[in-house]
Design a protein around this motif. Structure first.
Motif, mmCIF file in Angstrom:
data_model
loop_
_atom_site.group_PDB
_atom_site.id
_atom_site.type_symbol
_atom_site.label_atom_id
_atom_site.label_comp_id
_atom_site.label_asym_id
_atom_site.label_seq_id
_atom_site.Cartn_x
_atom_site.Cartn_y
_atom_site.Cartn_z
ATOM 1 N N THR A 76 -6.447 20.310 7.074
ATOM 2 C CA THR A 76 -6.335 21.979 7.159
ATOM 3 C C THR A 76 -6.789 22.283 8.841
ATOM 4 O O THR A 76 -6.560 23.314 9.065
ATOM 5 C CB THR A 76 -7.745 22.530 6.196
ATOM 6 N N ASN A 77 -7.247 21.476 9.555
ATOM 7 C CA ASN A 77 -7.567 21.803 10.966
ATOM 8 C C ASN A 77 -6.525 21.311 11.743
ATOM 9 O O ASN A 77 -6.782 21.323 13.156
ATOM 10 C CB ASN A 77 -9.173 21.456 11.189
ATOM 11 N N HIS A 78 -5.689 20.675 11.316
ATOM 12 C CA HIS A 78 -4.539 19.890 12.029
ATOM 13 C C HIS A 78 -4.867 19.018 13.125
ATOM 14 O O HIS A 78 -4.598 18.709 14.165
ATOM 15 C CB HIS A 78 -3.639 20.988 12.595
ATOM 16 N N ASN A 79 -5.994 18.066 12.582
ATOM 17 C CA ASN A 79 -6.630 17.163 13.265
ATOM 18 C C ASN A 79 -5.994 15.743 12.701
ATOM 19 O O ASN A 79 -5.502 15.582 11.620
ATOM 20 C CB ASN A 79 -8.235 17.088 13.396
ATOM 21 N N SER A 80 -6.230 14.831 13.508
ATOM 22 C CA SER A 80 -5.877 13.310 12.751
ATOM 23 C C SER A 80 -7.316 12.643 12.683
ATOM 24 O O SER A 80 -8.277 12.933 13.171
ATOM 25 C CB SER A 80 -5.288 12.445 14.006
ATOM 26 N N VAL A 81 -7.239 12.061 11.505
ATOM 27 C CA VAL A 81 -8.218 10.894 11.164
ATOM 28 C C VAL A 81 -8.505 10.004 12.057
ATOM 29 O O VAL A 81 -7.452 9.245 12.048
ATOM 30 C CB VAL A 81 -8.251 10.695 9.492
ATOM 31 N N LYS A 82 -9.661 9.739 12.565
ATOM 32 C CA LYS A 82 -9.796 8.590 13.515
ATOM 33 C C LYS A 82 -9.851 7.162 12.601
ATOM 34 O O LYS A 82 -10.458 7.072 11.306
ATOM 35 C CB LYS A 82 -11.254 8.704 14.045
ATOM 36 N N SER A 83 -8.900 6.441 13.191
ATOM 37 C CA SER A 83 -8.796 4.870 12.374
ATOM 38 C C SER A 83 -9.014 4.129 13.227
ATOM 39 O O SER A 83 -9.038 4.204 14.528
ATOM 40 C CB SER A 83 -7.585 4.872 11.547
ATOM 41 N N ASN A 84 -9.136 2.895 12.819
ATOM 42 C CA ASN A 84 -9.413 1.610 13.721
ATOM 43 C C ASN A 84 -8.003 0.833 13.597
ATOM 44 O O ASN A 84 -7.855 -0.453 13.897
ATOM 45 C CB ASN A 84 -10.549 0.580 13.163
ATOM 46 N N PHE A 85 -6.754 1.626 13.387
ATOM 47 C CA PHE A 85 -5.599 0.921 13.461
ATOM 48 C C PHE A 85 -5.111 0.576 14.888
ATOM 49 O O PHE A 85 -5.461 1.324 15.989
ATOM 50 C CB PHE A 85 -4.496 1.785 13.019
ATOM 51 N N LEU A 86 -4.670 -0.623 15.219
ATOM 52 C CA LEU A 86 -4.256 -1.032 16.531
ATOM 53 C C LEU A 86 -2.667 -1.132 16.421
ATOM 54 O O LEU A 86 -2.098 -1.869 15.603
ATOM 55 C CB LEU A 86 -4.922 -2.482 16.824
ATOM 56 N N ASP A 87 -2.001 -0.295 17.244
ATOM 57 C CA ASP A 87 -0.663 -0.466 17.271
ATOM 58 C C ASP A 87 -0.021 -1.430 18.255
ATOM 59 O O ASP A 87 -0.621 -1.787 19.383
ATOM 60 C CB ASP A 87 -0.036 1.170 17.787
ATOM 61 N N THR A 88 0.973 -2.166 17.764
ATOM 62 C CA THR A 88 1.678 -3.091 18.673
ATOM 63 C C THR A 88 2.675 -2.306 19.203
ATOM 64 O O THR A 88 3.128 -1.464 19.231
ATOM 65 C CB THR A 88 2.086 -4.432 17.791
ATOM 66 N N ASP A 89 3.426 -3.183 19.959
ATOM 67 C CA ASP A 89 4.384 -2.556 21.123
ATOM 68 C C ASP A 89 5.518 -2.193 20.060
ATOM 69 O O ASP A 89 6.262 -1.009 20.815
ATOM 70 C CB ASP A 89 4.960 -3.415 22.282
ATOM 71 N N ASP A 90 5.962 -2.510 19.170
ATOM 72 C CA ASP A 90 6.981 -2.283 18.375
ATOM 73 C C ASP A 90 6.506 -1.151 17.438
ATOM 74 O O ASP A 90 7.483 -0.697 16.532
ATOM 75 C CB ASP A 90 7.581 -3.198 17.553
ATOM 76 N N GLY A 91 5.590 -0.706 17.406
ATOM 77 C CA GLY A 91 5.023 0.696 16.752
ATOM 78 C C GLY A 91 4.444 0.236 15.345
ATOM 79 O O GLY A 91 4.165 1.014 14.506
ATOM 80 N N GLN A 92 4.453 -1.157 15.031
ATOM 81 C CA GLN A 92 3.970 -1.534 13.904
ATOM 82 C C GLN A 92 2.090 -1.713 14.048
ATOM 83 O O GLN A 92 1.901 -2.136 15.044
ATOM 84 C CB GLN A 92 4.224 -2.821 13.248
ATOM 85 N N SER A 93 1.455 -1.500 12.904
ATOM 86 C CA SER A 93 0.210 -1.797 13.105
ATOM 87 C C SER A 93 -0.203 -3.022 12.804
ATOM 88 O O SER A 93 0.472 -3.724 11.749
ATOM 89 C CB SER A 93 -0.673 -0.768 12.058
ATOM 90 N N LEU A 94 -1.297 -3.500 13.371
ATOM 91 C CA LEU A 94 -1.704 -4.851 13.153
ATOM 92 C C LEU A 94 -2.407 -4.970 11.561
ATOM 93 O O LEU A 94 -2.416 -5.891 11.010
ATOM 94 C CB LEU A 94 -2.630 -5.207 14.172
ATOM 95 N N ASN A 95 -3.023 -3.848 11.504
ATOM 96 C CA ASN A 95 -3.826 -3.814 10.152
ATOM 97 C C ASN A 95 -3.348 -2.305 9.670
ATOM 98 O O ASN A 95 -3.835 -1.448 10.159
ATOM 99 C CB ASN A 95 -5.234 -3.790 10.236
ATOM 100 N N SER A 96 -2.339 -2.198 8.563
ATOM 101 C CA SER A 96 -1.817 -0.992 8.325
ATOM 102 C C SER A 96 -2.678 -0.451 6.861
ATOM 103 O O SER A 96 -2.327 0.348 6.222
ATOM 104 C CB SER A 96 -0.416 -1.419 7.920
ATOM 105 N N ARG A 97 -3.745 -1.224 6.664
ATOM 106 C CA ARG A 97 -4.619 -0.816 5.207
ATOM 107 C C ARG A 97 -5.417 0.484 5.715
ATOM 108 O O ARG A 97 -6.065 0.393 6.714
ATOM 109 C CB ARG A 97 -5.280 -1.785 4.884
ATOM 110 N N LYS A 98 -5.310 1.390 4.977
ATOM 111 C CA LYS A 98 -6.214 2.669 5.080
ATOM 112 C C LYS A 98 -6.885 2.832 3.687
ATOM 113 O O LYS A 98 -6.144 3.245 2.812
ATOM 114 C CB LYS A 98 -5.680 3.668 5.550
ATOM 115 N N THR A 99 -8.408 2.803 3.528
ATOM 116 C CA THR A 99 -8.806 2.864 2.144
ATOM 117 C C THR A 99 -9.410 4.230 2.107
ATOM 118 O O THR A 99 -10.445 4.557 2.868
ATOM 119 C CB THR A 99 -9.652 1.460 1.826
#
Length: 424
Positions: free
Chosen positions: A220-243
């Motif tokens: 509702t506030n148009h913000n992003s939820v902080k996460s501990n996702f680490l993006d790789t160079d190819d745009g894929q996340s090292l850990n793609s799980r979000k619980t």
């Protein structure tokens, strides 16, 4: 702009033996009611449409009946295709009857208020790339089973923390939870601290852990939820799980829009319309369903009184929950709201410790099923049926119409059959 919901003088509160409280509600907002509804309802939904069936239950007194049933001399019959729309206002209470909203027919396994609560919740989780959901409930929790089935249908993983020990034979919602989700049985001593239990289990899954309110505020506030996702160079996340952590019974503010959507549907001209006074009856577990219905009636300016039969807490506890839910919702959508009693919380006709079944209640459910084809359970929906039946006999000609919301949960009867073998 200021909205005031004024109770129609003809809509009397439930009689004193139910310990009723006459609600008075004031809603103040800088937005119009249309803006409020736009913010609530302009979103993706789990249910493709909010449609539901409405039946009419006739309540009759058999003067010649020799043997009393669970409801004394009262019998029931079901009109599964009643005249609605303008006919609701034209019909007078010459004979006692009440309407029943058959939300128990929404889905074979995910129905009733469980489906309504998940209506806005699941798309929100998907919109924020959630992969896993953690929630909790009793061994025969309809909520836990609904989360498991819904997650499986949408490619998410459900982790269910169920209170107590694993039964020797899996039945009902417990069986559904095991088939569709990842079940962990939790000792009652640990389950008592639900927040810590849920957080600990969510962290053990790995990846990012967020709560529903965080997602709602971010959305509702148009913000992003902080996460501990680490993006790789190819745009894929090292850990793609979000619980995502979902509270017991989905008693969260994001569950409210699904109930508001139901109110909007029922208030259409071809169903109940916006002018006919109604007494809405619902059983209350967490109380979230009743609060959502109350907010919808308030913001649409409907002369509807929402009465909730308390089953799992004290009136102080339900009032506190009501205040918390409304505050969370208004904070998330920047909609200031003042209130001092949106829902009419009442005691059950036969108060008891939550979860217990009293003598005669299984027979009452059996009578209803055999005479109307409607299945209710003795813990939740029987309480709503009892009150709707009583109020339908009290209403005078031209008064408010009584409407019971069927909240589903009837597979729980299988678990009760295990615990109360002598009753079946």
């Amino acid at each position: 702009m200021k909205f005031i919901l004024q109770r129609n003088p003809q809509i009397s509160s439930v009689r004193h033996e139910f310990h009723s409280i006459t609600p008075q509600v004031t809603c103040s907002s800088n937005s119009s009611s249309e803006e409020f509804m736009r913010k609530m309802l302009n979103r993706r939904w789990t249910l493709m449409n909010p449609d539901t069936k409405v039946h009419q239950i006739k309540v009759s007194s058999m003067q010649t009946q020799q043997h009393f049933g669970p409801f004394g001399k009262v019998t029931f019959s079901n009109n599964s295709n009643p005249l609605l729309g303008e006919n609701v206002r034209k019909w007078h209470n010459d004979e006692s009857s009440f309407y029943i909203v058959r939300d128990d027919l929404l889905h074979p396994l995910v129905n009733g208020n469980k489906a309504r609560k998940l209506d806005a919740l699941l798309p929100l989780v998907e919109d924020h790339s959630g992969t896993d959901m953690v929630t909790c409930g009793g061994c025969q929790s309809a909520h836990a089973a609904a989360v498991a089935v819904s997650c499986a249908e949408r490619g998410l993983k459900a982790h269910l923390l169920l209170r107590g020990e694993q039964p020797q034979i899996l039945t009902g919602y417990n069986l559904i939870s095991v088939l569709y989700g990842n079940v962990t049985y939790v000792p009652r001593s640990i389950y008592a601290n639900r927040e810590e239990m849920l957080s600990s289990h969510a962290n053990s899954i790995g990846g990012c852990v967020v709560r529903l309110n965080d997602l709602l505020n971010a959305s509702t506030n148009h913000n992003s939820v902080k996460s501990n996702f680490l993006d790789t160079d190819d745009g894929q996340s090292l850990n793609s799980r979000k619980t995502v952590i979902v509270n017991e019974g989905a008693g969260d503010a994001i569950a409210l829009p699904g109930l508001i959507r139901l109110v909007q549907y029922l208030s259409q001209d071809h169903i109940f319309g916006k002018d006919q006074p109604l007494k809405i009856i619902v059983d209350a577990g967490t109380g979230t369903t009743a609060v959502g219905l109350g907010i919808g009636a308030l913001c649409l300016g409907l002369p509807w009184e929402v009465t909730a039969v308390m089953l799992a807490d004290t009136i102080e506890g339900y009032k506190k929950k009501e205040e918390s839910l409304i505050s969370e919702l208004c904070l998330s959508f920047n909609l200031p709201m003042m209130h001092n009693g949106l829902v009419n919380w009442v005691e059950r006709q036969h108060p008891r410790k939550f979860g217990n079944v009293l003598k005669g209640e299984i027979e009452a459910c059996q009578q209803i099923a055999q005479e109307t084809g409607v299945l209710v359970d003795p813990i939740y929906t029987l309480a709503g049926w009892e009150l709707a039946s009583q109020l339908s006999q009290q209403e005078r000609k031209g008064g408010a119409k009584v409407v019971m919301i069927h909240t589903g949960g009837t597979l729980g009867m299988f678990g009760l059959a295990q615990r109360y073998k002598s009753y079946f």
